[in-house]
Design a protein around this motif. Sequence first.
Motif, PDB file in Angstrom:
ATOM      1  N   ALA A 206      -8.957   2.065 121.768  1.00 38.37           N
ATOM      2  CA  ALA A 206      -9.282   0.659 122.076  1.00 38.37           C
ATOM      3  C   ALA A 206     -10.767   0.509 122.370  1.00 38.37           C
ATOM      4  N   ARG A 207     -11.330   1.473 123.064  1.00 39.68           N
ATOM      5  CA  ARG A 207     -12.762   1.395 123.349  1.00 39.68           C
ATOM      6  C   ARG A 207     -13.587   1.468 122.072  1.00 39.68           C
ATOM      7  N   ALA A 208     -13.125   2.233 121.121  1.00 41.25           N
ATOM      8  CA  ALA A 208     -13.869   2.331 119.872  1.00 41.25           C
ATOM      9  C   ALA A 208     -13.928   0.983 119.172  1.00 41.25           C
ATOM     10  N   VAL A 209     -12.781   0.249 119.184  1.00 40.65           N
ATOM     11  CA  VAL A 209     -12.770  -1.074 118.551  1.00 40.65           C
ATOM     12  C   VAL A 209     -13.678  -2.017 119.319  1.00 40.65           C
ATOM     13  N   ALA A 210     -13.606  -1.971 120.663  1.00 35.11           N
ATOM     14  CA  ALA A 210     -14.427  -2.880 121.471  1.00 35.11           C
ATOM     15  C   ALA A 210     -15.904  -2.573 121.291  1.00 35.11           C
ATOM     16  N   ARG A 211     -16.252  -1.298 121.217  1.00 41.53           N
ATOM     17  CA  ARG A 211     -17.657  -0.951 121.068  1.00 41.53           C
ATOM     18  C   ARG A 211     -18.170  -1.260 119.678  1.00 41.53           C
ATOM     19  N   THR A 212     -17.244  -1.384 118.728  1.00 44.04           N
ATOM     20  CA  THR A 212     -17.673  -1.832 117.392  1.00 44.04           C
ATOM     21  C   THR A 212     -18.195  -3.259 117.459  1.00 44.04           C
ATOM     22  N   PHE A 213     -17.467  -4.104 118.178  1.00 42.04           N
ATOM     23  CA  PHE A 213     -17.951  -5.479 118.382  1.00 42.04           C
ATOM     24  C   PHE A 213     -19.257  -5.467 119.155  1.00 42.04           C
ATOM     25  N   ALA A 214     -19.372  -4.618 120.159  1.00 43.07           N
ATOM     26  CA  ALA A 214     -20.599  -4.578 120.955  1.00 43.07           C
ATOM     27  C   ALA A 214     -21.766  -4.124 120.113  1.00 43.07           C
ATOM     28  N   ALA A 215     -21.515  -3.167 119.191  1.00 43.37           N
ATOM     29  CA  ALA A 215     -22.602  -2.686 118.345  1.00 43.37           C
ATOM     30  C   ALA A 215     -23.057  -3.752 117.367  1.00 43.37           C
ATOM     31  N   VAL A 216     -22.123  -4.609 116.895  1.00 44.65           N
ATOM     32  CA  VAL A 216     -22.498  -5.686 115.967  1.00 44.65           C
ATOM     33  C   VAL A 216     -23.396  -6.690 116.668  1.00 44.65           C
TER      34      VAL A 216
ATOM     35  N   ASP B   7      -2.608  -3.038 113.951  1.00 52.34           N
ATOM     36  CA  ASP B   7      -2.104  -2.020 114.872  1.00 52.34           C
ATOM     37  C   ASP B   7      -1.211  -2.692 115.900  1.00 52.34           C
ATOM     38  N   ASP B   8       0.098  -2.309 115.956  1.00 52.39           N
ATOM     39  CA  ASP B   8       1.050  -2.941 116.881  1.00 52.39           C
ATOM     40  C   ASP B   8       0.726  -2.623 118.323  1.00 52.39           C
ATOM     41  N   SER B   9       0.026  -1.496 118.552  1.00 49.31           N
ATOM     42  CA  SER B   9      -0.291  -1.160 119.944  1.00 49.31           C
ATOM     43  C   SER B   9      -1.383  -2.067 120.499  1.00 49.31           C
ATOM     44  N   LEU B  10      -2.198  -2.706 119.641  1.00 46.16           N
ATOM     45  CA  LEU B  10      -3.226  -3.660 120.093  1.00 46.16           C
ATOM     46  C   LEU B  10      -2.569  -5.030 120.184  1.00 46.16           C
TER      47      LEU B  10
ATOM     48  N   ALA C 273     -21.318 -13.131 125.263  1.00 46.01           N
ATOM     49  CA  ALA C 273     -19.895 -13.178 124.932  1.00 46.01           C
ATOM     50  C   ALA C 273     -19.225 -11.912 125.422  1.00 46.01           C
ATOM     51  N   TRP C 274     -17.843 -11.884 125.303  1.00 43.16           N
ATOM     52  CA  TRP C 274     -17.034 -10.731 125.745  1.00 43.16           C
ATOM     53  C   TRP C 274     -15.967 -10.431 124.704  1.00 43.16           C
ATOM     54  N   VAL C 275     -15.547  -9.168 124.673  1.00 40.86           N
ATOM     55  CA  VAL C 275     -14.395  -8.758 123.864  1.00 40.86           C
ATOM     56  C   VAL C 275     -13.327  -8.285 124.833  1.00 40.86           C
ATOM     57  N   ARG C 276     -12.145  -8.904 124.748  1.00 37.84           N
ATOM     58  CA  ARG C 276     -11.025  -8.536 125.637  1.00 37.84           C
ATOM     59  C   ARG C 276      -9.898  -8.018 124.760  1.00 37.84           C
ATOM     60  N   MET C 277      -9.420  -6.788 125.096  1.00 39.31           N
ATOM     61  CA  MET C 277      -8.369  -6.158 124.313  1.00 39.31           C
ATOM     62  C   MET C 277      -7.245  -5.745 125.249  1.00 39.31           C
ATOM     63  N   VAL C 278      -6.010  -5.933 124.804  1.00 37.29           N
ATOM     64  CA  VAL C 278      -4.820  -5.544 125.559  1.00 37.29           C
ATOM     65  C   VAL C 278      -4.066  -4.519 124.696  1.00 37.29           C
ATOM     66  N   VAL C 279      -3.948  -3.287 125.218  1.00 32.61           N
ATOM     67  CA  VAL C 279      -3.314  -2.199 124.479  1.00 32.61           C
ATOM     68  C   VAL C 279      -1.981  -1.889 125.143  1.00 32.61           C
ATOM     69  N   SER C 280      -0.922  -1.777 124.346  1.00 29.96           N
ATOM     70  CA  SER C 280       0.419  -1.491 124.860  1.00 29.96           C
ATOM     71  C   SER C 280       0.557   0.013 125.100  1.00 29.96           C
ATOM     72  N   LEU C 281       1.146   0.370 126.255  1.00 31.93           N
ATOM     73  CA  LEU C 281       1.402   1.774 126.590  1.00 31.93           C
ATOM     74  C   LEU C 281       2.873   2.131 126.429  1.00 31.93           C
ATOM     75  N   SER C 282       3.638   1.266 125.795  1.00 34.24           N
ATOM     76  CA  SER C 282       5.071   1.542 125.624  1.00 34.24           C
ATOM     77  C   SER C 282       5.297   2.754 124.749  1.00 34.24           C
TER      78      SER C 282
END
Length: 634
Positions: free
Chosen positions: A48-58, A80-83, A150-159
Amino acid sequence: MRYAWTHNYGLRLGVSLSLILFLVMGAGTGVLIAQQNQALRQAAEERARAVARTFAAVGSAAVLDNLYRLQESLQLYVQDDSLLEIDIVDNDSLVVAAKQPGRIGTVLDDPGWLKARKSKREVVLESSLDKGQPTLVIIEPLFDRDELTAWVRMVVSLSQIERERDQTLWRLLAVTVAIMLVGLYAIRRVLWRTSALLQGVVATLQSASVPLGPEEPPLALPLSQSAPRGDFERLLAVANDTASALSAQTRSLQDLAQSLEAKVIDRTHDLEEARAQAVRSLEELREQETRLRSLVDNAADGILVTDAQWTIESVNPAACSLFGHSVGQLIGREIQNLLFQTPRDSDRPKNGHEPLHLMGGAREEAIGRHLNGTSFPAELSVSSMNIGGASHYTIIVRDVTERRHMEEMKERSAQRLHQLGEERAQLYYDLHASLLQSLSAVSMGLETSKLLLIQAPDRAPKQLDQALSHLHRVIQETRDFISRLEPRTASHDSLLQSLQLLVQRHDSWPCPPFLIDVDPVAAGQLSVEQEIHLLAFAREAVSNVVHHAQATSGTIRFGLWEGAARLEIQDDGIGFKPVEIGNNSPGLMNITTHVKKLQGRLTIESAPGEGTTILVTIPQLQEAQLMGGTSQIS
């Protein structure tokens, strides 16, 4: 059951080992589950951090300027169903783009969002949905030129992580149960084999007794009916019975020992006599060894004993004196570090000595090296011997320095005798070929003058003048001859001074002026013998200039040229044709003799009317003292 537990050691051992195995497997399973759960959670967080940091890098500017394309990409490509949620939030907490379009326009006001907005840094929170599903919330700030926009907010499922953890738990539990069953079976198998082994031990003890005598019964190990039924308890009972039986046999053995003691005393008496004989033999051997050691220690030659690899094992004092080492320093060293091959003059190495190759039964010469760095000639005698099946070598080293010195003195004496013979022959030749002929010419001139005084007195004065001129030349030749016989040993009489005296003009020696150029470095490298022959060569050449060349000037040069010493004598006289002189000319023969003594090369260049140049070239001065052979003339 309680009786079986108390009296059966195998049952207690099996249950105890099973309990220990269960505890160890349970602890290992818990640790593995915890480590896997942590690894899976970290993997989900890093994804999840990798996806968020991709937005931050852009950058926030690129994200806000392309909201339409970003919204389309979130719906089409982020599958990705976990995101669960991916939101782009502006500074007013308004969702401007989201994976779920229904969240666009939502204003965030949860505590986690407020905490992240206040810190202006990346925030990772654990939360759960309404259905109790565990989630991981990652909030990443977006900057535009160091300004938060701006901000990037991500919710990752731990199920999925919990499901994998439960599956791992069941797998490990199944493995634990399987291992426990296998362990119980193995323990049961070992106990069964141990029981069979113990039963065999009991049977062996019962059948192992032997009678001590013809009337003694064998050792009996009866088992009572009330003995414990466990194998280990039975073994203890058998051990007690065995101890009682062995105690009875010990008493019998004591009686037997007393009878044997008398036999031992008799045998000891015999051994004492054998020992006394061995002591006498040993004393004789020691006496012989003392004599041999005294002989070796007092030997004038060095004696070294080595093993098959030529490593020194023992030495005598003479060897220590030869090499300058103590006994402890020599033992353990290789003989090749002390003795080297005698170099030949033709293949003498530039650095150090060649290693010595020894072999048994050889007699050869070598070079020994002393501790202080000096070397000495040695004569070796090598012999091999076999001690205890191993090869050893005895090397006798004799210092032949004095013998070599005497041989060199003998050789130098022979050379000196030969040199004196040659000098005697040269003296005879000079007297006969030069002085006697010149005196004969003077005698004939005086006889002619005597006849002219009677027959033609007017021609007699001219003939007397010629005879007188010949007489003066004979006198000068005699002086030259005497000067050649005088050895030059004074340090102040240098080559330059001798050449200057040679060309000094006087009434009886009408020598033309000579320019003399002598290199002092080259002159300093000449030996006394070389300098004497060079001066004799110069006298003969200058004498030819005075008596025959009719020269007005000349030059004498001596120096080094390409590693060789060169003496050149040149005049501007009438010259001559070398082919007309021949090799029987007395002057040329004298010059050739001295060049031969110098092991040099003679070159004569002359032509009528062009003067004469006589050049002698001596090889490198150190080589000229060692090399032999004849001179070369061109």
